[in-house]
Design a protein around this motif. Structure first.
Motif, short mmCIF file in Angstrom:
data_model
loop_
_atom_site.label_atom_id
_atom_site.label_comp_id
_atom_site.label_asym_id
_atom_site.label_seq_id
_atom_site.Cartn_x
_atom_site.Cartn_y
_atom_site.Cartn_z
N PHE A 58 1.43 -12.13 9.63
CA PHE A 58 1.19 -12.04 8.19
C PHE A 58 1.81 -10.76 7.65
O PHE A 58 1.50 -9.68 8.14
CB PHE A 58 -0.30 -12.04 7.90
CG PHE A 58 -0.99 -13.27 8.41
CD1 PHE A 58 -1.14 -14.38 7.59
CD2 PHE A 58 -1.47 -13.32 9.71
CE1 PHE A 58 -1.76 -15.51 8.07
CE2 PHE A 58 -2.10 -14.46 10.18
CZ PHE A 58 -2.24 -15.56 9.37
N ARG A 59 2.67 -10.89 6.69
CA ARG A 59 3.22 -9.71 6.05
C ARG A 59 3.31 -9.97 4.56
O ARG A 59 3.93 -10.94 4.14
CB ARG A 59 4.61 -9.37 6.61
CG ARG A 59 4.53 -8.94 8.05
CD ARG A 59 5.86 -8.50 8.61
NE ARG A 59 5.73 -8.41 10.07
CZ ARG A 59 6.73 -8.12 10.88
NH1 ARG A 59 7.92 -7.90 10.39
NH2 ARG A 59 6.54 -8.06 12.18
N ASN A 60 2.71 -9.09 3.81
CA ASN A 60 2.76 -9.27 2.37
C ASN A 60 4.08 -8.75 1.84
O ASN A 60 4.15 -7.69 1.24
CB ASN A 60 1.57 -8.56 1.72
CG ASN A 60 1.37 -9.03 0.30
OD1 ASN A 60 2.08 -9.92 -0.17
ND2 ASN A 60 0.43 -8.45 -0.39
N GLU A 61 5.11 -9.51 2.09
CA GLU A 61 6.44 -9.13 1.66
C GLU A 61 6.45 -8.97 0.15
O GLU A 61 5.89 -9.78 -0.57
CB GLU A 61 7.47 -10.20 2.05
CG GLU A 61 7.65 -10.37 3.54
CD GLU A 61 8.42 -9.22 4.17
OE1 GLU A 61 9.00 -8.42 3.43
OE2 GLU A 61 8.40 -9.12 5.41
N ARG A 96 12.28 -15.41 4.68
CA ARG A 96 11.40 -14.25 4.60
C ARG A 96 10.09 -14.71 3.99
O ARG A 96 9.97 -14.82 2.76
CB ARG A 96 12.02 -13.15 3.75
CG ARG A 96 11.29 -11.83 3.93
CD ARG A 96 11.69 -10.79 2.95
NE ARG A 96 13.12 -10.64 2.81
CZ ARG A 96 13.69 -9.89 1.88
NH1 ARG A 96 12.96 -9.24 1.03
NH2 ARG A 96 15.00 -9.80 1.81
N ALA A 97 9.15 -15.00 4.85
CA ALA A 97 7.90 -15.60 4.40
C ALA A 97 6.75 -14.62 4.55
O ALA A 97 6.85 -13.62 5.24
CB ALA A 97 7.62 -16.86 5.19
N ARG A 98 5.66 -14.91 3.87
CA ARG A 98 4.48 -14.05 4.00
C ARG A 98 3.71 -14.39 5.27
O ARG A 98 3.06 -13.54 5.85
CB ARG A 98 3.55 -14.26 2.80
CG ARG A 98 4.09 -13.69 1.52
CD ARG A 98 2.96 -13.60 0.49
NE ARG A 98 3.32 -12.76 -0.62
CZ ARG A 98 3.64 -13.22 -1.83
NH1 ARG A 98 3.63 -14.52 -2.06
NH2 ARG A 98 3.95 -12.40 -2.79
N GLU A 99 3.74 -15.66 5.60
CA GLU A 99 3.12 -16.10 6.85
C GLU A 99 4.21 -16.80 7.63
O GLU A 99 4.84 -17.72 7.12
CB GLU A 99 1.96 -17.06 6.53
CG GLU A 99 1.27 -17.58 7.76
CD GLU A 99 0.12 -18.54 7.44
OE1 GLU A 99 -0.56 -18.33 6.42
OE2 GLU A 99 -0.06 -19.49 8.21
N PHE A 100 4.45 -16.33 8.83
CA PHE A 100 5.57 -16.88 9.60
C PHE A 100 5.21 -16.84 11.08
O PHE A 100 4.20 -16.26 11.46
CB PHE A 100 6.86 -16.10 9.33
CG PHE A 100 6.79 -14.65 9.73
CD1 PHE A 100 6.22 -13.71 8.91
CD2 PHE A 100 7.32 -14.24 10.94
CE1 PHE A 100 6.15 -12.38 9.28
CE2 PHE A 100 7.27 -12.90 11.32
CZ PHE A 100 6.68 -11.97 10.49
#
Length: 588
Positions: free
Chosen positions: A147-150, A159-163
RNA sequence: CGGGGUGUAGCUUAGCCUGGUAGAGCGCCUGGUUUGGGACCAGGAGGUCGAGAGUUCGAAUCUCUCCGCCCCGACCA
């Protein structure tokens, strides 16, 4: 055996309005994914199958490289991150996982975060479980959601928030072992990308917020990539632009002797390199010193470059600051004594030198020798500024952005540049995390040492999209055999004809026993419609059974990647299909 | 977070400037004709026009606020 009518492949004729690039459009059009929100995607049944193929191959390659699979939580106690070495930078992209309710628990700081990666989890685990050199080396990996809050999710899965990422962590007794683990993983990556049919080149990379000593990125060349790869084919040099160096400054370059005394001259209204290079001043950009002010962990510092060079901000990472940003004009003036446009680093001209964390100069300014820079007095510049005599430099470093055409640092031939998608990354971490978390072991002389770590990532979901970006045509996806959600499509043009349906089953089973995943298109649709769908979803091998062909006594065999259609007599159909499957499988 | 754009049926969209009954194509449902490269005809279902407030006799349309999404910049697998 799967039939299209029973399976679920919602294809679209038109591209969704929010998709920009080919692979993103095709992901949606071929019914592989559906969007939930920005950077959040559902993997539809067909997409999941391709996804599984990729992760299975990844798993196989890592297992055979000696890595050990485990599974760590996605929800992390925040304390671990606070203890870790990069909380300040990492928290900016992390999701909090607070309790959703409001009454029962006293409001306070977040207790949990969602994991963007797992160094902060695995290192304490290994500290707890491993304390002897006898248990080293070890390399643990997992394939799971990150999980990254791009700030800006982009291009579908790219480039996803959950990948989904494969992340691995190696622990070695010493540096030599860590280097061995590193290159062991590098070759595992190489065989992984080869097996899934993707061209990915390893390039030298910046270590970024990860820290650590050296690193390679695996890049899929593509116009839509976010990164610039600087390379030279002759020497094989390849590096991310953030990290790339050039042979611009000769190693044996002698410092120029002073050309005269430093002189101040008035330059009213001139605040850019460009303006100073024009009449009436006519100071070429490559004889000007550019002085930039940054804030590193709340302290200002200067970076000096050639006037016509650009700062490669990532290279400032080598200075060791935790947080970096450009200074604002309000922050600059009290320290230097002038506004941007008249700044310089000549000894004695800086208003408050004690406030500075340092003055860092790019090597290339030595090419200037004697040049022009700001006087730290609005509207004035200085000439005859000598690099060795006049500039108050803390130390030299490589801070400039390399441009295509500059000499390769290895062979001197011109460098080239192309765009790439970063699908994997390997880092030699060193002891940054093990020291922080106390992951030490005892050697055979009863002495304790921090373990030497490496960490490794492959963006599985991003790779899925990179495959499509690299392998498609105007009609749709062209799946490489190894990752195709199905490998053989039996296109049944007249599903109502009992002999056709029977043959489809028979050939499908034969292909299955030869090792292929088979989908039978048994839908009651017009032939043209089915062919369009077949091309769109990109199954590598298509076998067409139709009433017309049966009358002629043939079926048709067609590779998605090729134009020609091969007619095969019914009697030979099964053996020809099996041979084709075997051939494709052996070639990967 | 800065800059730009956009939001109308499941999807692609017209209408907005210049306020006055929400329209088309695809998809979906029914019937028929078709059937080797996204068929055709007839009928049908489906829309709080992103949300809220305001202006107005009247708002998809004008104003303000918020939200979502997309693109450019910095970050990453």
């Amino acid at each position: 055996m799967n039939t299209w009518s029973r399976f679920f492949i919602p294809t679209l004729k038109e591209s969704p309005a929010d998709a920009e690039i080919a692979s993103h459009k095709l992901l949606v059009r071929a019914g592989l994914v559906r969007k939930l929100g920005g950077g959040l995607y559902t993997y539809m049944p067909l997409g999941l199958r391709a996804f599984r193929k990729i992760s299975d191959i990844c798993r196989q390659e890592l297992d055979s490289a000696g890595a050990i699979e485990l599974w760590m939580p996605h929800v992390h106690p925040v304390e671990l991150w606070e203890q870790g070495p990069r909380w300040a930078a990492a928290r900016e992209i992390m999701f909090r996982a607070d309790h959703a309710g409001d009454g029962k628990r006293a409001p306070k700081d977040p207790e949990f975060v969602l994991g963007p990666t797992h160094e902060e989890i695995i290192t304490p685990l290994v500290k707890q479980e491993i304390s002897s050199y006898r248990d080293l080396p070890k390399n643990f990996y997992q394939i799971g959601t990150k999980f990254r809050n791009e700030i800006r999710p982009r291009y579908g899965l790219m480039r996803a928030r959950e990948f989904v990422m494969m992340d691995a962590y190696s622990f070695d007794a010493d540096d030599e072992g860590a280097v061995k683990s590193y290159f062991n993983m590098k070759s595992a990556y190489e065989s992984f990308f080869k097996r899934i049919g993707v061209t990915a080149i390893a390039v030298e990379a910046d270590t970024g917020v990860m820290g650590g000593s050296f690193s390679h990125e695996f890049m899929v060349p593509a116009e839509v990539g976010d990164d610039d790869v600087i390379y030279n084919e002759t020497s094989g040099y390849a590096a991310n632009r953030e990290k790339a160096t050039s042979g611009l400054v000769p190693a044996d370059l002698a410092d120029a002797a002073p050309a005269g005394d430093v002189e101040e001259f008035a330059t009213p209204g001139v605040v850019t390199i460009n303006a100073l290079s024009k009449e009436p001043y006519s100071v070429p950009g490559d004889t000007q010193f550019k002085t930039l002010v940054y804030i590193g962990d709340d302290k200002p510092f200067l970076v000096i470059l050639r006037g016509n060079d650009e700062l490669e901000e990532a290279k400032l990472g080598s200075l060791g600051f935790g947080l970096l940003r450009p200074a604002t004009p309000d922050e600059i003036e009290p320290v230097l004594g002038a506004k941007p446009g008249s700044l310089g680093a000549v000894k004695g001209t800086i208003k408050n030198p004690a406030a500075l964390a340092g003055i860092f100069a790019d090597h290339a300014i030595r090419l200037i020798g004697n040049g022009v820079t700001g006087a730290n007095k609005d509207g004035f510049h200085l000439r005859n500024v000598n690099v060795a005599r006049d500039l108050a430099i803390t130390r030299f470093g490589d801070f400039r952005r390399v441009r295509a055409g500059e000499p390769c640092p290895q062979c001197g031939q011109p460098l080239q540049s192309k765009r790439g998608i970063e699908v994997g990354h390997i880092f030699k971490l060193g002891t940054k995390y093990s020291e922080k978390f106390g992951a030490v072991y005892t050697d055979d002389k009863k002495e304790n040492h921090p373990m030497v770590m490496g960490c490794y990532g492959i963006g599985i979901s991003r790779t899925l999209q990179a495959v499509i970006e690299q392998s498609h045509d105007e009609n749709g996806i062209v799946w490489p055999w190894a990752v195709a959600p199905f490998q053989v499509l039996v296109c049944l043009l007249d599903p109502g004809l009992p002999e056709a349906a029977e043959l489809a089953q028979k050939l499908g089973k034969a292909a299955e026993s030869a090792g292929a995943d088979v989908l039978i298109d048994d839908r009651d649709e017009r032939p043209g419609f089915k062919f369009k769908d077949a091309d769109l979803i990109g199954i590598p091998l298509r076998i067409t059974i139709g009433g017309k062909g049966l009358k002629e006594g043939i079926v048709e065999l067609k590779w998605r990647a090729k134009k020609d259609v091969v007619k095969i007599a019914l009697a030979d159909a099964e053996s020809a299909l099996v041979a084709a499957v075997q051939e494709a499988a052996s070639q990967g």
